[in-house]
Scaffold this motif. Structure first.
Motif: not given
Length: 634
Positions: A111-116, A122-125, A190-195, A239-242
């Motif tokens: 699941l974590i790999v899938f999220s990554i 997804i383009p980084t905002f 940070i985006k990836i860590l958020t996901f 990313a701020r949703d982390i």
């Protein structure tokens, strides 16, 4: 039994949509007095529209169905209330599949790999593709001021937050070297860590039921990827949703601690500490996430302390760890602000809220199909949670104290997510365009999905055959998304797109800016400054000089007193050149030229500077007292 269910859901359906209709009928009738004492110019000031109108209108829109529900409860006969507010059959408490621990761990990793994989696609905002000199400049420009030793909010002002603006670039420069690619790389990390945190939150939320966790993440991935089908992205997880996901994870952990027969002192201490630390510390990341999470915290803390934790020792540890969490967050924010805590408080809480809406606000178009749909989803979440409380009130014979406690025991997570989602959506009511709505509603969707899965999926996933069929279908969808994601990463070179560490600035900076950058670098003496009226703070990064005013993004100096302050800064800091205008959209933010929005500054420039030359589409002005260089009339 079926007849009672039909009556129950028919009544609830009528009450909900009647309330929605009332909210829509009242929408345009709610008008608050308009005031603009600071002379701000924007879309709302042109029509003399109070930015708080949409907040009040949306509150009425949400509360109208709840009011009808409450009236129905008060006026309904006992038999009817027994039907409407009867407790539904609870979903099964066990897992759908009794997986062995090794397989559970493997599924969690998958699941974590899938999220990554989803995150990489997804383009980084505002940190990918074509360079955005305004939005990326919001971090690059303030970073130059920060690295010059200036104190945040005292010496230079920014809008979104200490990390989001200066520190993101400062940290990226120190980790990876000074380049735009470094900043983009850090934001992608940070985006990836958020996901990753999103997937962990799903595992926590669904108590390790991987079928449900994969379902939720897959739905969010599809909503995020709607642009592939030539639609607007229906949600955007930034990313701020982390910090949001970290906060929600702590709430789930605290719920588990409260339900457990015995509790671990270490666990309650860590969870209580993080629960109080994250909201306040979020101010150092993003101001709006800090405001909204802390507002949610102020509601949820007393709920947990007074209504959820019964054991005296548990309360004591929770209170003590929470106090330490708050204290640590204050020290962290104060340390990062370099002593500018007072200036931070004055600007963020006393000044900015009074002009931000007037400056950049837009009227919330509730009658637009897309915006209306989102509004109905939020209203449905609110109605459902309120209904569950009314149900507990009915089952406890109207005894409020027992009802509240019973409700919190059963629905603490749902209540918490609702509170967080409502505060986060406040951002969309400020600047009501679709991108702001899309990144204000992830928690709204997560709550809706959770309500359906936890409380109603057991009615559909009945029987081994049906459950197995659904599992295979979900696995097929996940496999398609996963494999297509891997293919896109390879085909679109998304690793380089997400982590452009080897990419030089010259490959990212627009061609029509390069000659101007070269000119400014070659013609500014060490003691001379440069100023841009285009609201692109990137220029200060390009020439590696801090802004001569407290506002690297000049549009944020829109109140007249800030404009006067900027003029003093231009006079004091030996500004030689001004980039007066160019063709970038930031020069006409929301359709207004910066000369219109910043008349005091524009007047000063016209009085003390003169047009010098135009390089590509960048209009350079020079101070009149300077010895004129050879003019270029191109």
């Amino acid at each position: 039994m079926k007849r009672k269910s039909v009556i129950k859901y028919s009544v609830l359906f009528v009450l909900f949509f009647a309330g929605i209709a009332i909210g829509l009928l009242l929408w345009n009738r709610i008008e608050l007095p308009f005031q603009n004492p600071w002379g701000v110019k924007g879309k709302l000031t042109e029509i003399q529209y109070n930015p708080s109108n949409d907040v009040v209108r949306f509150a009425v829109f949400l509360l109208s169905p709840l009011l009808l529900l409450f009236i129905a409860y008060l006026l309904g006969r006992r038999k009817l209330n027994d039907i409407i507010f009867a407790e539904s059959s609870s979903p099964a408490g066990g897992s759908l599949h009794n997986f062995r621990p090794p397989l559970k761990a493997l599924l969690s990793i998958l699941l974590i790999v899938f999220s990554i994989i989803v995150a990489l696609n997804i383009p980084t905002f505002h940190a990918s593709g074509k360079f955005d000199s305004f939005h990326e400049g919001e971090t690059l420009g303030p970073a130059v001021s920060y690295m010059a030793g200036q104190t945040p909010y005292k010496d230079f002002i920014f809008l979104h937050g200490l990390y989001e603006n200066p520190l993101r670039s400062v940290i990226a420069f120190r980790l990876f070297g000074k380049s735009i690619g470094s900043v983009r790389t850090l934001e992608s990390i940070i985006k990836i860590l958020t996901f990753v945190l999103l997937s962990i939150f799903m595992l926590q939320l669904y108590r390790g039921r991987h079928l449900y966790s994969f379902t939720a993440v897959t739905i969010l991935a599809l909503l995020h990827s709607s642009s592939m089908f030539h639609l607007l992205p229906l949600v955007f997880i930034k990313a701020r949703d982390i910090t949001v996901f970290l906060f929600l994870i702590t709430i789930v952990i605290l719920q588990d601690i409260g339900k457990a027969q015995a509790f671990s002192v270490k666990k309650i201490f860590v969870a209580g500490f993080l629960f109080s630390f994250i909201p306040l510390a979020s101010f150092s990341y993003s101001v709006d996430r800090g405001v909204f999470l802390f507002a949610a915290y102020l509601i949820l803390f007393p709920v947990l302390y007074f209504l959820y934790f019964y054991k005296v020792n548990l309360r004591r540890y929770f209170l003590f760890s929470s106090f330490l969490g708050l204290l640590s967050a204050v020290f962290l924010v104060g340390f990062l602000l370099w002593g500018g805590l007072t200036d931070f408080f004055k600007y963020v809480f006393l000044t900015m809220p009074r002009y931000k809406g007037l400056m950049s606000g837009k009227v919330y178009p509730v009658f637009d199909k897309l915006f209306f749909s989102v509004s109905v989803i939020i209203a449905a979440n609110t109605f459902w949670v309120a209904f569950k409380f009314m149900q507990e009130l009915h089952l406890n014979n109207g005894r409020l104290r027992f009802s509240v406690r019973s409700f919190m025991e059963k629905y603490l997570v749902e209540f918490s997510m609702l509170i967080v989602s409502l505060f986060l959506f406040r951002s969309a009511l400020g600047r009501s365009d679709w991108p702001h709505v899309a990144y204000s509603i992830p928690v709204t969707y997560i709550l809706s999905i959770y309500i359906v899965i936890k409380h109603y999926s057991h009615k559909f996933l009945r029987g081994y055959v049906f459950t197995k069929t659904y599992t295979y279908l979900l696995a097929a969808v996940v496999a398609v998304i996963f494999s297509s994601g891997i293919y896109q990463i390879y085909r679109g070179d998304l690793i380089k797109e997400n982590f452009p560490l080897g990419v030089k600035d010259s490959e990212i900076i627009p061609d029509n800016y390069k000659a101007t950058i070269s000119f400014l670098r070659n013609n500014l003496a060490p003691d001379e400054s440069f100023f841009t009226m285009t609201a692109e703070a990137s220029w200060y990064y390009f020439i590696d000089r801090p802004s001569p005013s407290r506002f690297p993004v000049i549009i944020f100096a829109i109140p007249y007193f800030y404009q006067n302050e900027v003029v003093k800064g231009l006079e004091k800091n030996n500004v030689k050149f001004v980039l007066y205008r160019n063709s970038h959209w930031a020069s006409r933010f929301d359709g207004f030229s910066n000369e219109e929005r910043l008349p005091v500054i524009a007047k000063y420039i016209r009085n003390y500077f003169t047009f010098y030359r135009k390089i590509d589409d960048n209009e350079i002005w020079i101070r009149k007292t300077e010895h004129p260089l050879i003019p270029d009339t191109r």
